[in-house]
Design an enzyme around this catalytic site. Structure first.
Site, PDB file in Angstrom:
ATOM      1  N   HIS A 137       0.815  -1.226   0.000  1.00 44.98           N
ATOM      2  CA  HIS A 137       0.000   0.000   0.000  1.00 44.98           C
ATOM      3  C   HIS A 137       0.848   1.276   0.000  1.00 44.98           C
ATOM      4  O   HIS A 137       0.327   2.360  -0.286  1.00 44.98           O
ATOM      5  CB  HIS A 137      -0.929   0.040   1.212  1.00 44.98           C
ATOM      6  CG  HIS A 137      -2.020  -0.973   1.177  1.00 44.98           C
ATOM      7  ND1 HIS A 137      -2.851  -1.139   0.087  1.00 44.98           N
ATOM      8  CD2 HIS A 137      -2.415  -1.887   2.099  1.00 44.98           C
ATOM      9  CE1 HIS A 137      -3.708  -2.119   0.341  1.00 44.98           C
ATOM     10  NE2 HIS A 137      -3.461  -2.591   1.553  1.00 44.98           N
TER      11      HIS A 137
ATOM     12  N   ASP B 284      -2.958 -10.395  -2.801  1.00 48.18           N
ATOM     13  CA  ASP B 284      -3.561  -9.900  -1.559  1.00 48.18           C
ATOM     14  C   ASP B 284      -5.003  -9.463  -1.846  1.00 48.18           C
ATOM     15  O   ASP B 284      -5.310  -8.966  -2.933  1.00 48.18           O
ATOM     16  CB  ASP B 284      -2.751  -8.710  -1.054  1.00 48.18           C
ATOM     17  CG  ASP B 284      -3.119  -8.274   0.346  1.00 48.18           C
ATOM     18  OD1 ASP B 284      -2.351  -8.571   1.277  1.00 48.18           O
ATOM     19  OD2 ASP B 284      -4.160  -7.616   0.510  1.00 48.18           O
TER      20      ASP B 284
ATOM     21  N   HIS C 276      -6.535  -6.953  -0.750  1.00 51.85           N
ATOM     22  CA  HIS C 276      -6.583  -5.502  -0.916  1.00 51.85           C
ATOM     23  C   HIS C 276      -5.709  -5.094  -2.099  1.00 51.85           C
ATOM     24  O   HIS C 276      -4.607  -5.615  -2.271  1.00 51.85           O
ATOM     25  CB  HIS C 276      -6.092  -4.787   0.353  1.00 51.85           C
ATOM     26  CG  HIS C 276      -6.880  -5.131   1.575  1.00 51.85           C
ATOM     27  ND1 HIS C 276      -6.495  -6.135   2.443  1.00 51.85           N
ATOM     28  CD2 HIS C 276      -8.022  -4.612   2.070  1.00 51.85           C
ATOM     29  CE1 HIS C 276      -7.378  -6.213   3.433  1.00 51.85           C
ATOM     30  NE2 HIS C 276      -8.313  -5.299   3.232  1.00 51.85           N
TER      31      HIS C 276
ATOM     32  N   ASP D 299      -5.111 -12.550   2.989  1.00 52.44           N
ATOM     33  CA  ASP D 299      -6.322 -12.045   3.622  1.00 52.44           C
ATOM     34  C   ASP D 299      -7.572 -12.258   2.781  1.00 52.44           C
ATOM     35  O   ASP D 299      -8.663 -11.835   3.177  1.00 52.44           O
ATOM     36  CB  ASP D 299      -6.173 -10.572   4.005  1.00 52.44           C
ATOM     37  CG  ASP D 299      -5.369  -9.756   3.021  1.00 52.44           C
ATOM     38  OD1 ASP D 299      -5.022 -10.280   1.945  1.00 52.44           O
ATOM     39  OD2 ASP D 299      -5.064  -8.588   3.317  1.00 52.44           O
TER      40      ASP D 299
END
Length: 342
Positions: free
Chosen positions: A123, A160, A162, A247
């Site tokens: 991120h 991931d 996200h 995740d």
């Protein structure tokens, strides 16, 4: 040569309290791997990333901000992103472990390598730490492969749950890095729509594959085998790096997807296979995963898959999920191999 795994105890000294991104993640992973004799990997302590390696991606002011905040005892960058006194050392080793993966693959003769550290990185944008991430570890590693090893094409596959907004932003303007991401949408950080394709020389070299809440093994496997692998064959990378977040697991508390241990194992086998097909090394950089037991099992399944022989991708083809078929149709013009699937 045995595959190589990089880790460092400083990951446990990045103190986030009861935050979901906490030291228990690494403890669970290392306990599970130790019980399996580390899946046959040569386990090494990671080095620290150098200032030059970090500043190849992040401006000096960004690097100094993290150092100074940790030196002052820590604090919060935002509601999600915490720095403690131990975070500077941990972040240096997290980035350094990713760089060491590249060196082990390109200089050391390892065909597969992994960096298992925290904090995660995908991120973090060029000049903005966010989303639990202080430096963008996989971006530092990819840039190192280009600058220090003279590579011209690196594939970063981010699975991931996200979207890896930081990696996408860092490489949006270049064709030297092809960034492919499968992620739940809508979900934090709110980026990763299919029409976000990069710009300038990088236009078309960002491939976002958003999927809805509830997506499980069929979607993650289908996106990998039917979309990402054909694109990889067309791009012909000299190195594959995986931003490996877990995740999307059905047990994870921070998202709504339903991937299982077996699903991650199948995805890992697919990437392993395409690395063998293309004759290129494959490295893993740990990102998210906030159910420690599920994270540990899934990491172990991935590393065990990479430690053994690769297997044909088309065994038990998974391609029928409607979201996968729509992605194939939209990308076939840009990447003709996608129309053929696995």
């Amino acid at each position: 040569m045995a595959p190589v795994l990089f880790r460092h105890p400083s990951s446990l000294r990045h103190d986030t309290g009861s935050h979901p991104e906490r030291a228990a993640r690494i403890t669970a992973v290392e306990t599970a791997l130790a019980a399996r004799d580390w899946c046959g990997y040569d386990v090494r302590e990671s080095p620290q990333a150098t200032t030059e390696q970090l500043q190849a991606v992040h401006p000096a002011v960004h690097v100094e901000r993290i150092r100074a905040l940790a030196a002052a005892g820590g604090g919060s960058i935002d509601a999600d992103t915490i720095v403690s006194a131990g975070s500077w050392e941990a972040a240096l080793h997290a980035a350094g472990g990713a760089v060491a993966v590249v060196d082990a693959l390109l200089d050391g003769g390892a065909g597969r390598a992994a960096s298992l550290h925290r904090p995660p990185g995908h991120h973090c944008e060029t000049a903005q730490p966010m989303g639990f991430c202080l430096f963008n570890n996989v971006a530092v590693a990819a840039r190192h492969a280009l600058d220090a090893h003279g590579l011209r094409r690196v594939l970063v596959y981010d699975w991931d749950v996200h979207h890896g907004n930081g990696t996408a932003e860092i490489f949006a303007g270049t064709d030297e890095v092809l960034f492919c991401s499968v992620h739940e949408f809508p979900l934090y950080p709110g980026t990763g729509r299919p029409n976000e394709v990069g710009h300038g020389a990088g236009k078309g070299f960002t491939v976002n594959l958003p999927v809805p809440e509830g997506s499980g093994d069929d979607v993650w496997i289908g996106m990998t085998e039917q979309i990402v692998l054909p694109i990889a064959r067309s791009y012909a990378p000299e190195l594959i790096l995986v931003s490996a977040g877990y995740d999307a697991h059905v047990e994870d508390p921070l998202a709504g997807c339903t991937v299982t241990d077996a699903g991650f194992e199948r995805v890992a086998h697919a990437v392993h296979r395409v690395g063998d097909e293309l004759g290129v090394p494959v490295g893993l950089v740990l990102e998210g995963g906030y159910a420690p037991d599920a994270l540990a099992r899934s990491v172990a399944a991935t590393l065990a898959a990479w430690a053994g022989p690769s297997r044909p991708v088309r065994e038990g083809v998974v391609s029928g999920a409607p979201i996968v078929e729509r992605a194939r149709a939209s990308l076939a013009g840009r990447w003709p191999g996608v129309a053929l699937g696995a």
